[in-house]
Design a protein around this motif. Sequence first.
Motif, PDB file in Angstrom:
ATOM      1  N   MET A  17    -168.396 -43.415  36.069  1.00 49.54           N
ATOM      2  CA  MET A  17    -169.572 -42.655  35.857  1.00 49.54           C
ATOM      3  C   MET A  17    -169.584 -41.444  35.129  1.00 49.54           C
ATOM      4  N   ILE A  18    -168.586 -40.783  35.129  1.00 47.92           N
ATOM      5  CA  ILE A  18    -168.038 -39.802  34.025  1.00 47.92           C
ATOM      6  C   ILE A  18    -168.218 -40.210  32.699  1.00 47.92           C
ATOM      7  N   ARG A  19    -167.715 -41.146  32.326  1.00 48.04           N
ATOM      8  CA  ARG A  19    -167.908 -41.567  30.908  1.00 48.04           C
ATOM      9  C   ARG A  19    -169.327 -42.015  30.656  1.00 48.04           C
ATOM     10  N   LEU A  20    -170.126 -42.480  31.484  1.00 46.87           N
ATOM     11  CA  LEU A  20    -171.445 -42.854  31.234  1.00 46.87           C
ATOM     12  C   LEU A  20    -172.387 -41.750  31.315  1.00 46.87           C
ATOM     13  N   THR A  21    -172.137 -40.681  31.916  1.00 48.61           N
ATOM     14  CA  THR A  21    -172.994 -39.461  32.195  1.00 48.61           C
ATOM     15  C   THR A  21    -173.399 -39.042  30.778  1.00 48.61           C
ATOM     16  N   PRO A  22    -172.584 -38.858  29.775  1.00 44.88           N
ATOM     17  CA  PRO A  22    -173.331 -38.427  28.523  1.00 44.88           C
ATOM     18  C   PRO A  22    -174.746 -39.384  27.822  1.00 44.88           C
ATOM     19  N   ALA A  23    -174.211 -40.556  27.876  1.00 43.77           N
ATOM     20  CA  ALA A  23    -175.249 -41.393  27.391  1.00 43.77           C
ATOM     21  C   ALA A  23    -176.703 -41.456  28.278  1.00 43.77           C
ATOM     22  N   LEU A  24    -176.449 -41.321  29.744  1.00 45.54           N
ATOM     23  CA  LEU A  24    -177.372 -41.288  30.765  1.00 45.54           C
ATOM     24  C   LEU A  24    -178.130 -39.927  30.421  1.00 45.54           C
ATOM     25  N   ASN A  25    -177.575 -38.868  30.031  1.00 44.34           N
ATOM     26  CA  ASN A  25    -178.229 -37.623  29.976  1.00 44.34           C
ATOM     27  C   ASN A  25    -179.150 -37.728  28.684  1.00 44.34           C
ATOM     28  N   ALA A  73    -176.603 -51.080  23.085  1.00 41.89           N
ATOM     29  CA  ALA A  73    -176.176 -52.312  23.480  1.00 41.89           C
ATOM     30  C   ALA A  73    -174.769 -51.758  24.351  1.00 41.89           C
ATOM     31  N   GLU A  74    -174.170 -50.845  23.767  1.00 44.85           N
ATOM     32  CA  GLU A  74    -172.778 -50.261  24.599  1.00 44.85           C
ATOM     33  C   GLU A  74    -173.185 -49.813  25.748  1.00 44.85           C
ATOM     34  N   THR A  75    -174.131 -49.177  25.741  1.00 39.27           N
ATOM     35  CA  THR A  75    -174.686 -48.294  27.162  1.00 39.27           C
ATOM     36  C   THR A  75    -175.083 -49.347  27.990  1.00 39.27           C
ATOM     37  N   GLN A  76    -175.771 -50.168  27.758  1.00 43.42           N
ATOM     38  CA  GLN A  76    -176.382 -51.173  28.366  1.00 43.42           C
ATOM     39  C   GLN A  76    -175.203 -52.007  29.166  1.00 43.42           C
ATOM     40  N   THR A  77    -174.159 -52.495  28.731  1.00 48.30           N
ATOM     41  CA  THR A  77    -173.010 -53.107  29.071  1.00 48.30           C
ATOM     42  C   THR A  77    -172.325 -52.255  30.145  1.00 48.30           C
ATOM     43  N   GLN A  78    -172.100 -50.919  29.930  1.00 53.83           N
ATOM     44  CA  GLN A  78    -171.738 -50.002  30.806  1.00 53.83           C
ATOM     45  C   GLN A  78    -172.403 -49.894  32.176  1.00 53.83           C
ATOM     46  N   VAL A  79    -173.795 -49.847  31.827  1.00 52.58           N
ATOM     47  CA  VAL A  79    -174.533 -49.584  33.087  1.00 52.58           C
ATOM     48  C   VAL A  79    -174.605 -50.936  33.956  1.00 52.58           C
ATOM     49  N   THR A  80    -174.847 -51.901  33.108  1.00 52.29           N
ATOM     50  CA  THR A  80    -174.598 -53.232  33.866  1.00 52.29           C
ATOM     51  C   THR A  80    -173.566 -53.768  34.736  1.00 52.29           C
ATOM     52  N   ARG A  81    -172.489 -53.321  34.139  1.00 52.47           N
ATOM     53  CA  ARG A  81    -171.032 -53.423  34.722  1.00 52.47           C
ATOM     54  C   ARG A  81    -171.298 -52.418  36.084  1.00 52.47           C
ATOM     55  N   LEU A  82    -171.531 -51.187  36.157  1.00 49.82           N
ATOM     56  CA  LEU A  82    -171.636 -50.413  36.971  1.00 49.82           C
ATOM     57  C   LEU A  82    -172.583 -50.674  38.208  1.00 49.82           C
ATOM     58  N   LEU A  83    -173.780 -51.365  37.681  1.00 44.51           N
ATOM     59  CA  LEU A  83    -174.764 -51.654  38.697  1.00 44.51           C
ATOM     60  C   LEU A  83    -174.252 -53.205  39.214  1.00 44.51           C
ATOM     61  N   GLN A  84    -173.521 -53.829  38.553  1.00 47.65           N
ATOM     62  CA  GLN A  84    -173.094 -55.056  39.223  1.00 47.65           C
ATOM     63  C   GLN A  84    -172.250 -54.776  40.329  1.00 47.65           C
ATOM     64  N   PHE A  85    -171.179 -53.896  40.181  1.00 45.02           N
ATOM     65  CA  PHE A  85    -170.245 -53.333  40.902  1.00 45.02           C
ATOM     66  C   PHE A  85    -170.914 -52.664  42.344  1.00 45.02           C
ATOM     67  N   LEU A  86    -172.040 -52.047  42.017  1.00 40.04           N
ATOM     68  CA  LEU A  86    -172.847 -51.270  43.433  1.00 40.04           C
ATOM     69  C   LEU A  86    -173.765 -52.652  43.855  1.00 40.04           C
ATOM     70  N   SER A  87    -174.166 -53.455  43.199  1.00 38.87           N
ATOM     71  CA  SER A  87    -174.658 -54.602  43.885  1.00 38.87           C
ATOM     72  C   SER A  87    -173.691 -55.393  44.736  1.00 38.87           C
ATOM     73  N   LYS A  88    -172.578 -55.474  44.278  1.00 40.49           N
ATOM     74  CA  LYS A  88    -171.718 -56.195  45.053  1.00 40.49           C
ATOM     75  C   LYS A  88    -171.049 -55.579  46.444  1.00 40.49           C
ATOM     76  N   ILE A  89    -171.072 -54.420  46.261  1.00 43.69           N
ATOM     77  CA  ILE A  89    -170.588 -53.469  47.580  1.00 43.69           C
ATOM     78  C   ILE A  89    -171.738 -53.328  48.333  1.00 43.69           C
ATOM     79  N   ASP A  95    -179.285 -40.528  37.774  1.00 43.47           N
ATOM     80  CA  ASP A  95    -178.403 -41.165  37.047  1.00 43.47           C
ATOM     81  C   ASP A  95    -178.777 -42.666  37.148  1.00 43.47           C
ATOM     82  N   LEU A  96    -178.923 -43.080  38.177  1.00 45.22           N
ATOM     83  CA  LEU A  96    -179.203 -44.653  38.627  1.00 45.22           C
ATOM     84  C   LEU A  96    -180.381 -45.097  38.135  1.00 45.22           C
ATOM     85  N   GLU A  97    -181.534 -44.315  38.330  1.00 44.04           N
ATOM     86  CA  GLU A  97    -182.903 -44.572  37.784  1.00 44.04           C
ATOM     87  C   GLU A  97    -182.766 -44.597  36.096  1.00 44.04           C
TER      88      GLU A  97
END
Length: 158
Positions: free
Chosen positions: A88-96, A135-151, A109-111
């Motif tokens: 999340m720390i790595r992704l925060t600048p792109a999300l901001n 595309a790179e941010t999409q990949t990072q967000v996708t991985r994060l959401l896949q992890f969250l969804s599995k949990i 951040d999730l929204e």
Amino acid sequence: MKNKRDNIAEYILWIWQLEDYLRAFPDAAADNENPSPDMRFLAELSEMMHREGVTEKGHVQLARNAMAELEELHRRLLDEDASYRAAMIRLTPALNILKSKTDNPLMSDLEAGLTLLYQVLMLRLQHKEITPATAETQTQVTRLLQFLSKIYQSEKVG
């Protein structure tokens, strides 16, 4: 029909897509004699949108509740999981940056991440270009959401 327990992030995106579909084609959920389960759900969603006053914009309570569940898990993992927190720390600048370009810069951040994925889906459907940074941010967000969804799935299904 999507199931929230299978993949909560996909479920939220699916509801958003159906909401936009019903906004574009308000008569799409019109009664027919023998509606399929998908058409019954679409009609129910259309009714929810009218009842909740989100026919122009916004999301039905069904989607907001799923988002709240995902947000709760997200906050818990930020506290408990160092690797999740680092992602999340790595992704925060792109999300901001994404949030600053919306009409709701205070969104979570999730929204913001889900909004990015939805917008990329729309761009692809329109055959529009997606920048390498997006595309790179999409990949990072996708991985994060896949992890969250599995949990989420492991906790809800057992």
